[in-house]
Every structure is written in C-alpha cells, then in structure tokens.
Design a protein around this motif. Structure first.
Motif, mmCIF file in Angstrom:
data_model
loop_
_atom_site.group_PDB
_atom_site.id
_atom_site.type_symbol
_atom_site.label_atom_id
_atom_site.label_comp_id
_atom_site.label_asym_id
_atom_site.label_seq_id
_atom_site.Cartn_x
_atom_site.Cartn_y
_atom_site.Cartn_z
ATOM 1 N N LYS A 81 0.829 -1.213 0.000
ATOM 2 C CA LYS A 81 0.000 0.000 0.000
ATOM 3 C C LYS A 81 0.865 1.265 0.000
ATOM 4 O O LYS A 81 0.553 2.239 -0.680
ATOM 5 C CB LYS A 81 -0.906 -0.028 1.242
ATOM 6 C CG LYS A 81 -1.936 1.055 1.297
ATOM 7 C CD LYS A 81 -3.103 0.718 2.234
ATOM 8 C CE LYS A 81 -2.714 0.654 3.679
ATOM 9 N NZ LYS A 81 -3.881 0.574 4.587
ATOM 10 N N ASP A 107 10.114 -2.709 2.055
ATOM 11 C CA ASP A 107 9.561 -2.146 0.825
ATOM 12 C C ASP A 107 10.415 -0.978 0.378
ATOM 13 O O ASP A 107 11.301 -0.515 1.121
ATOM 14 C CB ASP A 107 8.107 -1.713 1.040
ATOM 15 C CG ASP A 107 7.982 -0.560 1.996
ATOM 16 O OD1 ASP A 107 8.545 0.505 1.714
ATOM 17 O OD2 ASP A 107 7.308 -0.728 3.064
ATOM 18 N N VAL A 138 -0.650 8.599 9.366
ATOM 19 C CA VAL A 138 0.107 9.782 8.969
ATOM 20 C C VAL A 138 -0.844 10.702 8.201
ATOM 21 O O VAL A 138 -1.515 10.262 7.261
ATOM 22 C CB VAL A 138 1.328 9.393 8.107
ATOM 23 C CG1 VAL A 138 2.041 10.637 7.571
ATOM 24 C CG2 VAL A 138 2.302 8.559 8.942
ATOM 25 N N GLY A 191 -5.803 2.815 10.640
ATOM 26 C CA GLY A 191 -4.699 3.096 11.585
ATOM 27 C C GLY A 191 -4.674 2.121 12.744
ATOM 28 O O GLY A 191 -4.281 2.491 13.849
HETATM 29 P P1 ADP Z 1 -3.264 1.981 8.200
HETATM 30 O O1 ADP Z 1 -2.368 1.352 7.194
HETATM 31 O O2 ADP Z 1 -4.611 1.417 8.209
HETATM 32 O O3 ADP Z 1 -3.254 3.441 8.135
HETATM 33 P P2 ADP Z 1 -1.428 0.920 10.154
HETATM 34 O O4 ADP Z 1 -1.582 0.828 11.645
HETATM 35 O O5 ADP Z 1 -1.153 -0.341 9.437
HETATM 36 O O6 ADP Z 1 -2.720 1.645 9.637
HETATM 37 O O7 ADP Z 1 -0.289 1.929 9.834
HETATM 38 C C1 ADP Z 1 -0.242 3.119 10.533
HETATM 39 C C2 ADP Z 1 0.460 4.173 9.696
HETATM 40 O O8 ADP Z 1 1.831 3.819 9.550
HETATM 41 C C3 ADP Z 1 -0.040 4.283 8.329
HETATM 42 O O9 ADP Z 1 -1.130 5.178 8.232
HETATM 43 C C4 ADP Z 1 1.144 4.771 7.518
HETATM 44 O O10 ADP Z 1 1.210 6.159 7.596
HETATM 45 C C5 ADP Z 1 2.315 4.206 8.279
HETATM 46 N N1 ADP Z 1 2.864 3.004 7.626
HETATM 47 C C6 ADP Z 1 2.637 1.730 7.947
HETATM 48 N N2 ADP Z 1 3.368 0.900 7.154
HETATM 49 C C7 ADP Z 1 4.067 1.684 6.304
HETATM 50 C C8 ADP Z 1 5.010 1.430 5.257
HETATM 51 N N3 ADP Z 1 5.376 0.187 4.889
HETATM 52 N N4 ADP Z 1 5.521 2.479 4.594
HETATM 53 C C9 ADP Z 1 5.178 3.744 4.947
HETATM 54 N N5 ADP Z 1 4.300 4.048 5.930
HETATM 55 C C10 ADP Z 1 3.752 3.024 6.595
#
Ligand code: ADP
Length: 673
Positions: free
Chosen positions: A579, A604, A624, A634
C-alpha cells in the motif's frame, strides 16, 4: 592660680637685674616652655621646651609676641600675633592668664596650648617684660574629646550598655538599657544585676562572673532577660572585664542587644522554609497522581499537620438531598464517626460562606462569632461534635471559578491559626484545585475512551453477523451461476468487497478484544518458514502490482506461537508494504533464526516514514496525516505490536522517506511456561 610660683621669685629678681636674659638662661633646659618678650613684644628669650613646642626657632629681637608658626583661637579661627595673649598682656589690658589657644607648627600639627603671660615691672612700675609659660594641653584635650565621644556613643546606642563590679552590682546604666529593660539609671545603679536576670537563668550570671574573673570575654551569648514590666526578652550579650590602671579586674562591661526581631525573623524564615518544603512535597505528591482520593487525603493530612490543627477535613461543595449537610470527603486527626454521628456540618451561617463567598474564613474563637449558633435545631455545636474553637476554612476554587469544596481546620483552643497558616493553606488549595481539575479531566477522558471502546466493540459485533450472512448468500448465488454467466463477475467483485469489509470489522473486533485483554491466543508448534511461504503465495495471488521476493536462511524454523495471529501480522506488514510503495514493484520478505528467536522482516521501497512519526505509528488509530487518501483505519500496526508483545517479542521499524521501510519482529522460538 599661677602655675609656677618660682617665676614670682624670678620676676622679683628681674626687677633688680637689667639683663633679664642672663637670669632666664637658668630656665634653658626646664621641661616647661618659657619665653620672654620685651615691652615692645619682641621675643628676647625662649627655652628649648618652647622651641620644641613651636617646632621652629624664632629670631630673637625680630619675632613678636609669639614664636608659633600660626596661631588660632580654640574654635579654629586664625588669630593675629597682635591678638595673642602676650600682646594683650603687653597692652596692659585684662590679663588673659591661662587663656587657651591653638598653635600650629610648620608641619601642620596643631597643639592646644594654655598661655600664662606674667608681666614684669621696673621700680617705677613700668611694664618692662612679659615672661610667658606655655602649657601643652593637647593630650588632655584629645582624651576629653575621646571621652565625650565615647559617652555620646554609649548614650545614643540602641544596645543596653551597663557595667557592674565583681559582686554583680550595677555601676553604670545607659539610656539604651533604660529603654530595653524599663529601669531608670537611678533605679539600677548600686542594685544587683540579678534584678534583670530571670530566675531560671541565674546560673548565667555565675558563669559570666567566673569568666570575667579569669579575664575572659563572653561573646554573643544568647539568653533571656527580664524587663521591669515582667516580660522576657531574648538578648545577645557581650561581656568584657574592666581593669583598673594597674590591670586589676574590677568589674565587667556588658552590652546587651535585643534580638527579638532577629529571633522573629529566624522563626519566620524557618516557618517559610518549612512551608516551602510542605508545598514542594505536597506538590510532588499530588502531581504524581490523578487519583482524587489520594490528592485530597494528602492535602488534608499535610496541611492539618503543618498548621498545627487538631482536625482537618475536605468537604465537597455538594449538599445532600435534604439541603442540610455538605459531603465530607477526607478527614485528618479525627475518626470519621466524629462527623457521621451526630452529623455533618450543615448548610449553616458559619459553614456556608466558605463556598458562597470564595473567601478564607479565619476565626480565633468560633463560639464567640456572631454567626455561630444561629441555626436550628442545634444552635451551636452538637454534643459529641469535634470541639472546634479556632477555625480556619479555605475554599478550593476550580479554574472556571466554581468552588469545588473547602478545606476546614479546627482546634479546641482559641487563637491557634495565623495569617501565615491562612496563606500556606491558600497556596496549597490552589495547587489542590489544579490537581483536582486535572484528575477530573483525566476521569472524563477515561470515561469517554471507555465509551468509545464499548461502541467499537458493540458496532463490530453487530456488523459481523450481517456481513457473514451477506458473504454466505453471495457465495450461494455464485455457486448457482453458470461459468459464462455475465453476473458471475459482479458477484466476484461483491464478494471481494465483502471480504474487505469483513477484514476491517475483524480488525476492529480485535482492537476491542485487545483493549479488554480478551484476545485469546492458541499456541501450537508450526514451521514459520512454511507459514510465510504459504501466506506470501496466497498474497501474491491477489496482488499483481508487486513481486514478493522471499529469502530464507534455513529450510525450517519451528516456533511455538499462535499460527493464525502470526499469519495476521505477516499479512498486515505485507499489505502496508504494498500500500505504501505505489511506485515500487518489489517487496522483500526474509525469515531467519537469531539466538533463541525467530525473525521475520518485510522490506519495501516506498514512501517511507519521517523519523519524528516513527514512535506514533504503532499507536491505536494513528495514521500519517498526509496519507489520508490511502484507505485504512490506523489499527493494523497496533494489532501487530500487541500480538507480538503477547508472544513476548518485539516489533521494529527502520525507514527513510522516499526510500522505503523495513518492519521486522522477533519472537522467542519457545515460550517460557
Ligand atoms: P493503516 O495502514 O490502516 O493506516 P497501520 O496501523 O497499518 O494503519 O499503519 C499506521 C500508519 O503507519 C499508516 O497510516 C502509515 O502512515 C504508516 N505506515 C505503515 N506501514 C508503512 C510502510 N510500509 N511504509 C510507509 N508508511 C507506513
């Protein structure tokens, strides 16, 4: 009185001798200064003592009237030689015998000189000479000036300065002593010093006298003395022996300084230091807790103790249903029953103003206060009530101006509470109000958060059932359709969306289970390498945008964990990796063993995360902000973190914006039982 009678003898001789100087030479080396002038005032003779006194050698027959360098009157005004005592005596005017003048030497030194001019007459009674003796009074005058200065200092001193003989009998008593002790000089001279020594401090005097006899000084000795009116005053004494000319100790001089103010200041200082310490300690105590009970108990206990109250209590500004009694919350120094039976303080004229006026009420004797005893049915303190006489009540006012409650203190004796006590409790009441406000806010937030969790849990439960039945019916329809049926594609899309919905709801359910500590884990032994391969294959099946590259350092890695939950973590990390790397096409997954742990990493090459946000991304509902267009709640990483923690493991992240991220976790291979 003429100072030197032998001069009369000489003057008689002189009358008969034409050459006066030959007679006077007899006096050349006398220790007294003598000089002679002729009838015109010219100095015709002076002896060495006179020369020494003037500090110069006059020229005989040339210097007139006086051999001094300069002459001044005793009040410092310059005096012409023609006005000198000798010049006046020569004029035959009133003899200024014994007149005092100031003679200044060439080196500037000034001497007080008494001049005794003696006129000498010839047989026809004509004045022929003046023979003058000069007496140096400088030392005597200096001594007198010093004496006068000392007397003035003693008289003007605020300290009591007295002297006594070795029997302890007062021999002098200055004005300071009169002011300090109230006894007049005439009342004390000749009286024993014990008059001003309190009975309990009489051993002081023995100690002081024995030291004085041993020629020792007593310095800054702090004790108490008695005034005429019978009150005690704290004094600091400095006592020194007085010796006579021969060095024999004949008594003692005593300087007594009234140190009441100093003592008071010391007391205040100490009180202030104690108050500060109380406030500081209390501040620390109450800022460390959000527990209202603890805050109020600490405040009540600490203040009751610091102000020396017998009882202290905090009452909430809440009146009971019958509009009679305030709610007692904490109590210090008395059992709670003391209030419960025969009853709490009511909505009375004494009690109520603390809440109504928001002002401090301090009363020395409440039983004499006009507001006291006005209320039915008791008209005063009920039998068995705490015997309050001194009364202090301080309102505790919230930031928004509402009176939260009041701190109340009592003592069975009158006049116990001071302005300082009032100030201390008021300052603490401000701190307490802040702490109570914070505790209240915290409680509100906690309750709101509880409600939110409750809602999430209920909503996800409610959603789960219709989604399950929706998915069931869609699958049923799908199975009834021919493979070439056009609707089959729509059903497929619908099924995919329902699956997404179902996953979201499952995640929400997990969050509420985790919050309530109710997420059950079911541990089994399984191969993490195998599981990862399986999950990745399945994932790759539905994701075409990225290639998932797998790398294993060993063929098998058996662990003891909840298979389904670990699978959930891997899927979450993979989904995020895809994603959040829309422009990349590779995601790397790696599994290896490290010490006694299993490590799984997902890397990634996507948008990355700013350093300052890293600490937040594992929090519940954190996303974020600038990624609002990406779907998500989130909660994925929060669930991952909780699951890994429940396996006694850790989850980590390293990331660089615009370069990519690597998330990895490690969990022990075996769980300790
Ligand atoms: P969601 O993906 O539903 O927003 P998560 O708890 O999985 O919630 O992730 C929290 C936040 O961390 C995300 O909104 C994103 O901003 C950041 N994040 C998570 N994984 C990645 C990644 N692989 N690369 C960049 N940002 C990430």
């Amino acid at each position: 009185m003429r100072p030197f009678n032998h001069l009369h003898y000489f003057s008689n001789q002189l009358d008969k001798t034409p050459d006066i100087t030959s007679v006077l030479h007899f006096m050349d080396h006398l220790p007294i200064a003598i000089y002679a002038c002729d009838s015109s005032g010219y100095i015709i003779y002076f002896n060495t003592a006179a020369e020494k006194l003037w500090g110069r050698t006059p020229v005989t027959g040339q210097d007139q009237w006086c051999g001094s360098f300069k002459l001044l009157s005793t009040n410092g005004v310059p005096l012409a030689s023609a006005d000198s005592p000798v010049a006046i005596a020569l004029k035959g005017e009133i003899s200024p015998d014994g007149e005092e003048v100031i003679m200044e030497r060439p080196d500037g030194e000034k001497l007080n000189i008494q001049v005794h001019p003696m006129p000498v007459y010839d047989e026809e009674k004509n004045l022929t000479h003046i023979i003058s003796t000069l007496v140096d009074l400088t030392e005597q005058r200096k001594g007198e000036a010093k004496q006068a200065m000392l007397a003035a200092i003693i008289e003007s001193s605020d300290d009591a300065i007295v002297s006594k003989n070795l029997n302890g009998i007062v021999t002098s008593w200055n004005i300071g002593a009169e002011r300090m002790f109230g006894f007049k000089e005439e009342e004390m001279i000749g009286k024993p010093i014990l008059t001003i020594i309190p009975f309990d401090y009489r051993q002081d005097e023995l100690m002081i006298l024995s030291k004085i006899r041993n020629n020792e000084r007593v310095e800054h000795y702090e004790t108490y003395r008695l005034t005429k009116s019978g009150s005690l005053i704290p004094v600091s004494l400095t006592i020194s022996p007085i010796k006579n000319k021969n060095g024999v100790i004949i008594g003692a001089s005593k300087i007594a300084r009234n140190i009441s103010k100093q003592k008071e200041a010391e007391k205040n200082l100490q009180q202030n230091a104690e108050n500060l310490e109380t406030m500081n300690n209390l501040g620390k105590l109450i800022s460390q807790t959000l527990d209202i009970d603890k805050i109020l108990q600490n405040v009540t206990d600490a203040t009751t103790q610091s102000i020396g109250a017998k009882f202290g209590a905090f009452f909430y500004n809440i009146i009971n249903d019958r509009n009679e009694e305030y709610t007692l919350y904490t109590l210090s120094g008395a059992p709670k029953e003391a209030f419960e039976n025969p009853g709490m303080p009511g909505n009375t004229a004494v009690f109520n103003p603390t809440f109504a006026s928001k002002r401090v009420i301090r009363i020395n004797d409440i039983t004499k206060d006009e507001r006291y005893g006005k209320n039915a049915p008791l008209y005063g303190m009920p039998n068995g009530h705490l015997p309050v006489v001194s009364y202090l009540a301080v309102p505790v006012v919230s930031k928004d101006g509402t009176v939260i409650g009041g701190l109340f203190y009592g003592h069975p004796e009158p006049g116990i509470f001071t302005k300082e006590h009032e100030d201390l409790v008021s300052a603490i009441a401000v701190q307490a109000a802040i702490a109570l406000d914070n505790a209240k806010l915290y409680e509100e937030v906690r309750q709101l958060s509880e409600k939110k969790d409750e809602f999430i849990s209920q909503a996800s439960h409610e959603l789960k059932t219709p989604i399950t039945s929706l998915s069931g019916f869609l699958q049923l329809i799908d199975s009834t359709l021919e493979t070439d049926d056009q609707n089959k594609d729509f059903i497929k899309i619908a099924l995919k969306q329902v699956k997404k919905l179902s996953d979201l709801v499952s995640d929400l359910l997990d969050v509420s289970k985790l919050e309530g500590g109710k997420l059950p884990l079911s541990f089994t032994h399984f191969d993490l390498v195998h599981l990862t391969r399986e999950v990745v294959n399945q994932f790759q099946y539905s994701v075409k945008s990225h290639t998932i590259e797998l790398s294993f350092k060993q063929d098998n890695l058996f662990i003891y964990a909840d298979r389904q939950r670990i699978e959930q973590v891997i899927i979450n990390l993979l989904s995020n990796a895809v994603k959040y790397s829309p422009r990349a096409n590779i995601v790397k997954v790696e599994v290896h063993k490290e010490n006694n742990g299993a490590v799984l990493a997902v890397e990634d090459f996507g948008i990355g995360i700013k350093d300052e946000l890293l600490e937040h991304i594992f929090s519940r509902f954190y996303r974020v902000a600038d990624l609002a267009n990406q779907p998500g709640l989130g909660i994925g990483l929060y669930i991952c973190k909780e699951i890994i923690h429940r396996h006694n493991g850790h989850i980590y992240v390293k990331s660089k914006p615009a370069e990519g991220s690597i998330f990895w976790f490690d969990i022990p291979i075996e769980q300790k039982s």
